[in-house]
Design an enzyme around this catalytic site. Sequence first.
Site, short mmCIF file in Angstrom:
data_model
loop_
_atom_site.label_atom_id
_atom_site.label_comp_id
_atom_site.label_asym_id
_atom_site.label_seq_id
_atom_site.Cartn_x
_atom_site.Cartn_y
_atom_site.Cartn_z
N ASN A 185 0.62 9.42 11.46
CA ASN A 185 0.16 9.91 12.76
C ASN A 185 -0.27 11.37 12.69
O ASN A 185 -1.25 11.77 13.33
CB ASN A 185 1.24 9.74 13.82
CG ASN A 185 1.40 8.30 14.25
OD1 ASN A 185 0.63 7.43 13.87
ND2 ASN A 185 2.43 8.03 15.04
N ALA A 226 7.20 7.69 7.16
CA ALA A 226 5.83 7.34 6.76
C ALA A 226 4.93 7.24 7.99
O ALA A 226 3.78 7.70 7.97
CB ALA A 226 5.83 6.02 5.98
N LYS A 227 5.43 6.65 9.07
CA LYS A 227 4.66 6.53 10.31
C LYS A 227 4.35 7.91 10.89
O LYS A 227 3.22 8.16 11.33
CB LYS A 227 5.46 5.70 11.32
CG LYS A 227 4.84 5.58 12.68
CD LYS A 227 3.60 4.73 12.67
CE LYS A 227 3.11 4.53 14.11
NZ LYS A 227 1.75 4.04 14.15
N ILE A 228 5.32 8.80 10.89
CA ILE A 228 5.10 10.16 11.41
C ILE A 228 4.03 10.87 10.58
O ILE A 228 3.14 11.52 11.12
CB ILE A 228 6.42 10.96 11.42
CG1 ILE A 228 7.35 10.40 12.50
CG2 ILE A 228 6.16 12.45 11.65
CD1 ILE A 228 8.77 10.93 12.42
#
Length: 72
Positions: A52, A47-49
């Site tokens: 970003n 989810a973070k990737i």
Amino acid sequence: GVGAARAGNLTFMVGGVEQEFDAAKELLTCMGSNVIYCGEVGTGQAAKICNNMLLAISMIGTAETMNLGIRF
């Protein structure tokens, strides 16, 4: 970012065993205003990737639009 960290407004996207997430959530809310359970191990990082990547695409689009406007 640094400003959000200082203000305690970070967002945590967490993957792992849900019971362990529940145990860690109280600590994480001391550092951030958004703590989101994403599912099994690795899903928080995914989810973070994605987040970003979306931000980077938006920044590239803005820069290209400004370059185009300047050239016109």
